[in-house]
Design a protein around this motif. Structure first.
Motif, short mmCIF file in Angstrom:
data_model
loop_
_atom_site.label_atom_id
_atom_site.label_comp_id
_atom_site.label_asym_id
_atom_site.label_seq_id
_atom_site.Cartn_x
_atom_site.Cartn_y
_atom_site.Cartn_z
N UNK A 32 0.76 -1.08 -0.05
CA UNK A 32 0.01 -0.10 0.00
C UNK A 32 0.95 1.33 -0.02
N UNK A 33 0.29 2.30 -0.79
CA UNK A 33 1.21 3.58 -0.62
C UNK A 33 0.22 4.53 -0.35
N UNK A 34 -0.89 4.38 0.16
CA UNK A 34 -2.00 5.09 0.52
C UNK A 34 -2.63 4.73 2.05
N UNK A 35 -3.18 5.71 2.68
CA UNK A 35 -3.79 5.43 4.10
C UNK A 35 -5.09 4.23 3.56
N UNK A 36 -5.04 3.43 4.55
CA UNK A 36 -6.06 2.41 4.70
C UNK A 36 -6.61 2.30 5.94
N UNK A 37 -7.82 1.34 6.14
CA UNK A 37 -7.80 0.98 7.52
C UNK A 37 -7.48 -0.47 7.77
N UNK A 38 -6.77 -0.53 9.15
CA UNK A 38 -6.29 -1.64 9.46
C UNK A 38 -7.44 -2.67 9.85
N UNK A 39 -7.10 -3.93 10.44
CA UNK A 39 -8.12 -4.83 10.93
C UNK A 39 -9.02 -4.29 11.99
N UNK A 40 -8.67 -3.45 12.82
CA UNK A 40 -9.40 -2.78 13.57
C UNK A 40 -10.43 -1.38 13.09
N UNK A 41 -10.32 -1.42 11.82
CA UNK A 41 -10.90 -0.08 11.23
C UNK A 41 -10.31 1.23 11.53
N UNK A 42 -8.96 1.30 11.79
CA UNK A 42 -8.52 2.60 12.17
C UNK A 42 -7.55 3.01 11.16
N UNK A 43 -7.47 4.45 10.77
CA UNK A 43 -6.84 4.82 9.52
C UNK A 43 -5.37 4.45 9.78
N UNK A 44 -4.79 3.81 8.86
CA UNK A 44 -3.45 3.41 8.81
C UNK A 44 -2.78 3.56 7.70
N UNK A 45 -1.37 3.68 7.69
CA UNK A 45 -0.62 3.60 6.79
C UNK A 45 0.87 2.95 6.86
N UNK A 46 1.32 1.98 6.24
CA UNK A 46 2.33 1.17 6.45
C UNK A 46 3.68 1.59 5.33
N UNK A 47 4.70 2.41 6.26
CA UNK A 47 5.60 2.77 5.30
C UNK A 47 6.80 1.81 5.43
N UNK A 48 7.47 1.61 4.26
CA UNK A 48 8.74 0.87 3.95
C UNK A 48 9.92 1.64 4.66
N UNK A 49 9.90 3.04 4.79
CA UNK A 49 11.05 3.84 5.04
C UNK A 49 10.52 4.74 5.97
N UNK A 50 11.04 4.83 7.18
CA UNK A 50 10.46 5.64 8.21
C UNK A 50 10.67 7.15 7.61
#
Length: 181
Positions: A32-50
Motif C-alpha cells: 500500500x502507498x496510501x492510507x487504509x483501514x487496518x483490521x481494527x478499522x483505524x486509519x493506517x499507513x504502512x511505510x517501508x522507509x521511516x
C-alpha cells in the motif's frame, strides 16, 4: 473493559523480514502507498522507509493532520537500530547515531518538530527503546537532542515483565516515566 482505539496509526518498518509479520498482525498491505483501514478499522499507513514521514514536506504527517483535525495528542513509540550504538559491535559503538543503521534515531526529533510546526497545540508523548549496552555518550546525545532530563531515561531488563532477559534503554518525555510493572 473496552479500549479506545487511536484515530490513526503510522507503521514504519525497514526490515524486510519483519515487515510481513507486522502486516499480518495489524491487517495491513505490504504494497500500500496510501492510507487504509487496518483490521481494527483505524486509519493506517504502512511505510517501508521511516523517512517517508518527512519526505515531500512531511506529506504523510500533513495527510494525517488534515484527516484528523481534532487530534492534538500524538504518541510516538519506536526505536532505531542499535548496531552502531552498542559497545558489543566490532567498533564498540564508535559510529553511534552517525552510523548507517543507527542514524534513523534522528527521525524522532524530525517528526516532533514537523508536528509542532504544523499543529502548535500538539502534545507529543514519546517512548523510545534501544540497546542497554549503548555508550553513555550516545545516550546523553539522544537525551540532549530530545530535551530529556536524566530521569527520563530508564535502563530496564525486559525479563522483568517478559520471558527474555535483555537490558534496554527506554527514553520517555512524560513527567512520571516509570518502568512497567
Amino acid at each position: 473493559i473496552t479500549q479506545a482505539l487511536p484515530a490513526a496509526v503510522v507503521f514504519a518498518e525497514m526490515d524486510e523480514k519483519i515487515r510481513p509479520l507486522v502486516a499480518d498482525l495489524h491487517g495491513l498491505s505490504l504494497n500500500a502507498t496510501a492510507w487504509m483501514k487496518n483490521k481494527d478499522g483505524v486509519d493506517s499507513i504502512y511505510l517501508k522507509d521511516v523517512w517517508s514521514l518527512v519526505d515531500n514536506q512531511a506529506l504523510v504527517l500533513r495527510q494525517l493532520l488534515v484527516a484528523h483535525p481534532e487530534v492534538i495528542n500524538f504518541v510516538i513509540i519506536g526505536g532505531s537500530p542499535c548496531q552502531d550504538l552498542t559497545i558489543m559491535n566490532k567498533l564498540k559503538g564508535l559510529l553511534g547515531v552517525t552510523g548507517d543503521r543507527s542514524q534513523h534515531f534522528h527521525i524522532f526529533p524530525a517528526i516532533i518538530q514537523h508536528l509542532q510546526v504544523m499543529r502548535p497545540a500538539v502534545r507529543v508523548f514519546l517512548t523510545l527503546e534501544n540497546a542497554g549496552s549503548m555508550q553513555q555518550r550516545q545516550l546523553a546525545y539522544m537525551r540532549n537532542i530530545l530535551q530529556l532530563e536524566a530521569a527520563n531515561a530508564k535502563k530496564i531488563d525486559s525479563g522483568t515483565w517478559g520471558e527474555v532477559r535483555r537490558n534496554r534503554w527506554f527514553l520517555g518525555n512524560t513527567n512520571k516515566f516509570v518502568a512497567p510493572v
